[in-house]
Each structure stands twice: as structure tokens, then as C-alpha cells.
Design a protein around this motif. Structure first.
Motif, mmCIF file in Angstrom:
data_model
loop_
_atom_site.group_PDB
_atom_site.id
_atom_site.type_symbol
_atom_site.label_atom_id
_atom_site.label_comp_id
_atom_site.label_asym_id
_atom_site.label_seq_id
_atom_site.Cartn_x
_atom_site.Cartn_y
_atom_site.Cartn_z
ATOM 1 N N GLN A 1 0.814 -1.220 0.000
ATOM 2 C CA GLN A 1 0.000 0.000 0.000
ATOM 3 C C GLN A 1 0.849 1.272 0.000
ATOM 4 O O GLN A 1 0.485 2.277 -0.633
ATOM 5 N N VAL A 2 1.976 1.258 0.687
ATOM 6 C CA VAL A 2 2.734 2.497 0.872
ATOM 7 C C VAL A 2 3.901 2.641 -0.085
ATOM 8 O O VAL A 2 4.426 3.761 -0.259
ATOM 9 N N LEU A 3 4.363 1.576 -0.725
ATOM 10 C CA LEU A 3 5.507 1.701 -1.640
ATOM 11 C C LEU A 3 5.239 2.658 -2.797
ATOM 12 O O LEU A 3 6.169 3.375 -3.221
ATOM 13 N N PRO A 4 4.021 2.714 -3.332
ATOM 14 C CA PRO A 4 3.797 3.703 -4.404
ATOM 15 C C PRO A 4 3.988 5.149 -3.960
ATOM 16 O O PRO A 4 4.097 6.053 -4.808
ATOM 17 N N HIS B 1 5.101 7.600 2.788
ATOM 18 C CA HIS B 1 4.004 8.347 3.411
ATOM 19 C C HIS B 1 2.924 7.362 3.860
ATOM 20 O O HIS B 1 2.467 6.517 3.078
ATOM 21 N N PHE B 2 2.527 7.492 5.114
ATOM 22 C CA PHE B 2 1.515 6.625 5.716
ATOM 23 C C PHE B 2 0.311 7.465 6.126
ATOM 24 O O PHE B 2 0.466 8.585 6.631
ATOM 25 N N LEU C 1 9.217 1.473 9.195
ATOM 26 C CA LEU C 1 9.084 2.564 10.155
ATOM 27 C C LEU C 1 10.212 3.587 9.964
ATOM 28 O O LEU C 1 9.983 4.812 10.053
ATOM 29 N N SER C 2 11.420 3.123 9.666
ATOM 30 C CA SER C 2 12.533 4.052 9.415
ATOM 31 C C SER C 2 12.270 4.878 8.161
ATOM 32 O O SER C 2 12.533 6.100 8.139
ATOM 33 N N ALA C 3 11.761 4.245 7.106
ATOM 34 C CA ALA C 3 11.450 4.989 5.875
ATOM 35 C C ALA C 3 10.373 6.018 6.134
ATOM 36 O O ALA C 3 10.408 7.126 5.565
ATOM 37 N N LYS C 4 9.394 5.685 6.971
ATOM 38 C CA LYS C 4 8.350 6.645 7.329
ATOM 39 C C LYS C 4 8.946 7.824 8.105
ATOM 40 O O LYS C 4 8.634 8.999 7.837
ATOM 41 N N SER D 1 11.829 -7.911 -3.731
ATOM 42 C CA SER D 1 12.718 -7.462 -2.665
ATOM 43 C C SER D 1 12.128 -6.277 -1.918
ATOM 44 O O SER D 1 12.240 -6.179 -0.688
ATOM 45 N N LEU D 2 11.488 -5.362 -2.636
ATOM 46 C CA LEU D 2 10.842 -4.227 -1.977
ATOM 47 C C LEU D 2 9.720 -4.678 -1.057
ATOM 48 O O LEU D 2 9.540 -4.146 0.041
ATOM 49 N N HIS D 3 8.974 -5.682 -1.498
ATOM 50 C CA HIS D 3 7.856 -6.157 -0.677
ATOM 51 C C HIS D 3 8.327 -6.999 0.509
ATOM 52 O O HIS D 3 7.504 -7.365 1.371
ATOM 53 N N ALA D 4 9.621 -7.303 0.569
ATOM 54 C CA ALA D 4 10.165 -8.044 1.704
ATOM 55 C C ALA D 4 10.768 -7.125 2.756
ATOM 56 O O ALA D 4 11.387 -7.606 3.713
#
Length: 487
Positions: free
Chosen positions: A398-401, A448-449, A439-442, A429-432
Motif C-alpha cells: 500500500q505504501v511503496l507507491p 508516506h503513511f 518505520l525508518s522509511a516513514k 525485494s521491496l515487498h520483503a
């Protein structure tokens, strides 16, 4: 807490459980190749001996039941061999003597026909030190009748079985009520050795199928038999996880929504799975206790110890809690180690799912809460970790886009170790990406969440962290997680 109801441990017949069927099939396979088989049961399982024997026999028709003790008259005791002395024949005596006074006296008393004849001595009975009696006599009663004047011996019984009547019959004995351990051991040793000496083909060998408890045999007999031609099968590790799960599921009350005519929700499905997994893990091979706990427990971890103590108390045969001997290799063996046989026999320890499992009564004290919490952690991990990972993968999708950097940079900053992904594609790999990395990427502004997604991420992280540190989930965390995992 749910309203207590009578447990239904017998809804699943013991012999219908998959672990028991597999155990019985192994014994049946040994019978098929001509082995005598001995089933050794703990005291608490002796009541199931008949059911287990029938499960092993299946649809076989060529078998006979050895009569139980007391069904045949005992042979008469040998008469004493001392000369009983002369006895009156019932006829008037005759005196062949020259004493006329005594002759006249006897004539006056008995008449002129009085004769005195020596009484023929009664034949003395033969001694029969090896007369067939007890268990061999009961076995002999199954064979065709002997000649009336024959005096059978023990050796003759085994000879008739292996020579005159070698038809592959299985002789079945429920020895849980036998009162002569030495005679039972002799039977289990003599028949297989006689059959082996005769060189009979497997389909011709007479063989035994015996169910017994340890107190019906001399202590050294099982090990002696195992080194010979007898297949010894201990009721050790016979029950498995699927058996306990089956009994637990059938005794669980229906959810209130289902009882009101509505289908269960996704949340109730997951909650029930966690509850049943916890009961299975805590009770292990103790099926009656699992059935009782399934009717009593409300599923909250905080109430488990008190409810378990209640369940153990309502079980009339609950043994006194005992800490098992420090022995960690016997669970994978086919029989209880010598140091644990006494505890196994009285029901305080068994092998289950590859582990030694003491009776759950040992978990009811506050001082042993660590072991109870460990079992809860195992149940929560088995049930919830796959669901948490599925929810993590769905959240990542949901959030990768919304990423503010390229896929390559995302992988370089937050992606999993290449050693764990191998030649996986960039998409896979991204979905893993792990929960902590999401949480770090957020936090760094690279993903964006929404508010709901952020709440779900924190819930998944908290639950996963607790399980990673070998802790079960408390009710508050569990309830919140179930809400996030529900569709």
C-alpha cells in the motif's frame, strides 16, 4: 470466562485420532511380518487396552482371544504319595488265622461267610510337576481337544502351536488384569523362540498380540524381549499435536455471534485459532485436560493459570505435580528412558511433538509461571507470526507507491540483505522490507503513511517485537493486533 459445561473428550474415539491410528498401523505391520507384539501402556491408559487391541487387529479375522484369568478350572492338587494303610472294603472280614477264639468271635459277629481278604491298595497318582496350568492352560484351551488320557506339558503346548497348528493365528491377550508376571514373561519369551526354532514362514507363525502395563511384567522383561523376536511398542509419544487439536476443537463452545445465527467474523476466527493453539500447547498429550480447559477458558492469557488449576482440579485422576528429571533426549526415543519410566507410568510425564512434557498441573503454581508463559509464546508465535508477516507485506504494497526516492535507492537504504533474497526481483525485494525498516522509511520521509496505516504499522511492530523477545502477547496487545489483522 465461559460458562462451564461437561467436557466431551470422548466425542472423538481415542482409536479414531490420527496419532493413535498411526501407532496402531505400525503394530499391525509388525504382526503382518510374523512378529509377536507387546503393547506397554501406562496405568492411566489401561482402560483403553481393549480399544487399542481392536484398532491393531482392524478387519483381520484369523485371531483368537486367550481367555482371561479365572475362566478355566484350576487343575486338582496332587494327592499325597504316602501309603494310606489298610482300609475296610465294606465286606465282612475273614480271618485266615489259627486262633479259634478269634475265629469263633468273628463267626458269631458276621456269620459263617465272613472272610478276611487283604485290601488292594489304591493306585498312587502320578506326580505332574510340569502340568499345564495358568496362562498356558488357557492358551491350550484354544487348540483342538487332546486325547482323554493325555497328560500335557508346557513344552507340548508350544509344540502343538508351532508344529501341529502352525496356521498363522494371532493369539490376543489383554494382560492388564494378569496376576502372574513371571508366567506372562515366559509366554512372551517361549512362543517366539519356539517359532524361530521351527523355521516357520511369516504367514504360518503363531504369534501373540498382548497389551500390558509395566506392573504386569518383571522390570527387565521389556528390554529382554526387544532384543529378541518380539516387537515392543510403548505408549510413549503415541499422541501428537493433531490429536490434541482435534479434541480441543470439538469441545470449544461456539462464538456468541455464530450461536445467534450470524457467521463468525475474521477477528473471531483468528482469536479462536490463538485460543485453541494455546490450549493445545499447554495441555500437550493430556486429552481429557484439553477437553476440560477448552470448555472453561475465555482465551485471555492473564486468566490461563487460574483456569488451568481449576481444570486440573476437576480431573479426578490429576497426579501430584512432579518436576521431571533433567533428561532432554528421551522424547525422540521409542520408549521412556529408565529414569523417567516411573513418572511416565503414573502420568506425570510423556513425549509429545518431540519434547518431554510434564503434566500441566506443574504449571499451575505462580513459581512456575515462566514455563507457562513460554508455552503461550510458542502458541502465539505459531499462530500469529505468519499473519503478522502477511499484514506487513500487504502494508508495504500500500505504501511503496508513495516512495519519494527510486526503487533502487529504497532497496539500498531499507531493503533486506541480499543473502536472504538471493536473485529475487526488485519488486519482490521491496515487498520483503521488514517492519522496522518501513518505520525508518516513514520517519525519514521516504514513505508516506495515512493515520490508519501508521497505527497498523506500530501495532505490528509492537507485537512482532514481543514475540521476537520470546514473550507472549498480553490481552491488550492481542486485542489490538486482532483488530488490525481482521479483514
Amino acid at each position: 470466562m465461559t460458562t462451564p459445561t461437561s467436557p466431551r473428550p470422548d466425542v472423538h474415539d481415542l482409536t479414531a485420532l490420527p496419532g493413535v491410528r498411526q501407532w496402531a498401523r505400525r503394530i499391525a505391520d509388525d504382526l503382518a511380518v510374523g512378529h509377536t507384539c507387546l503393547l506397554i501402556l501406562p496405568t492411566g491408559a489401561a482402560a483403553h487396552a481393549e480399544d487399542l487391541l481392536h484398532a491393531v487387529l482392524g478387519d483381520r479375522t484369523h485371531w483368537q482371544r486367550i481367555p482371561p484369568p479365572g475362566t478355566l478350572p484350576e487343575p486338582a492338587a496332587d494327592e499325597p504319595e504316602d501309603d494310606p494303610g489298610p482300609q475296610w472294603s465294606g465286606q465282612p472280614p475273614v480271618l485266615d488265622l489259627g486262633d479259634t477264639f478269634l475265629t469263633d468271635l468273628m463267626t458269631a459277629a458276621f456269620g459263617t461267610d465272613a472272610v478276611l481278604t487283604p485290601l488292594s491298595p489304591r493306585p498312587r497318582p502320578r506326580t505332574t510337576l510340569d502340568r499345564v496350568k495358568g496362562i498356558e492352560a488357557r492358551l491350550d484351551s484354544l487348540l483342538p481337544a487332546r486325547a482323554p488320557d493325555s497328560d500335557p506339558t508346557i513344552d507340548d503346548v508350544y509344540r502343538r502351536l508351532t508344529v501341529d497348528h502352525a496356521d498363522g493365528c494371532i493369539y490376543v491377550l489383554n494382560a492388564t488384569d494378569e496376576d502372574d508376571p513371571d508366567a506372562l514373561a515366559r509366554l512372551l519369551l517361549r512362543l517366539p523362540s519356539t517359532v524361530k526354532a521351527a523355521g516357520l514362514a511369516p504367514e504360518q507363525r503363531p504369534r501373540l498380540l498382548v497389551a500390558a502395563t509395566t506392573d504386569r511384567l518383571p522390570a527387565t522383561t521389556p528390554d529382554q524381549l526387544a532384543r529378541g523376536d518380539v516387537a515392543v511398542h510403548w505408549w510413549w509419544g503415541a499422541l501428537g499435536r493433531l490429536d490434541t487439536a482435534s479434541v480441543t476443537a470439538v469441545n470449544r463452545p461456539l462464538p456468541s455471534r455464530a450461536a445467534a445465527g450470524y457467521g463468525p467474523t475474521g477477528r473471531t476466527h483468528i482469536a479462536e485459532a490463538v485460543t485453541q493453539a494455546s490450549i493445545v500447547e499447554v495441555c500437550g498429550p493430556h486429552l481429557v485436560l484439553a477437553a476440560t480447559l477448552a470448555t472453561l477458558w475465555d482465551g485471555r492469557p492473564e486468566s490461563l493459570r487460574i483456569t488451568l488449576a481449576t481444570a486440573c482440579g476437576t480431573h479426578p485422576a490429576a497426579p501430584t505435580p512432579q518436576h521431571p528429571t533433567a533428561h532432554r533426549t528421551g522424547a525422540l526415543a521409542h520408549q521412556p528412558p529408565d529414569a523417567l519410566r516411573a513418572q511416565w507410568n503414573n502420568g506425570t510425564i510423556d513425549a509429545w511433538d518431540g519434547h518431554l512434557r510434564p503434566h500441566p498441573a506443574t504449571l499451575c503454581t505462580a513459581g512456575n509461571s515462566t514455563e507457562l508463559h513460554k508455552l503461550l509464546w510458542v502458541a502465539h508465535s505459531r499462530t500469529l507470526l505468519p499473519l503478522i508477516d502477511d499484514a506487513r507485506e500487504a502494508l508495504a504494497a500500500q505504501v511503496l507507491p508513495t516512495a519519494t526516492v527510486s526503487d533502487e535507492q529504497m532497496l539500498r537504504l531499507y531493503g533486506p540483505d541480499l543473502a536472504t533474497t538471493g536473485n529475487a526481483s526488485t519488486h519482490d525485494s521491496l515487498h520483503a522490507i521488514e517492519i522496522g525498516q518501513l518505520l525508518s522509511a516513514k520517519t525519514n520521509g521516504h514513505l508516506h503513511f495515512t493515520t490508519q496505516q501508521s497505527a497498523a504499522l506500530h501495532t505490528l511492530r509492537n507485537a512482532r517485537n514481543l514475540l521476537s523477545h520470546r514473550q507472549h502477547l498480553p490481552s491488550t496487545t492481542l486485542d489490538l493486533l486482532l483488530t488490525k489483522l481482521s479483514p
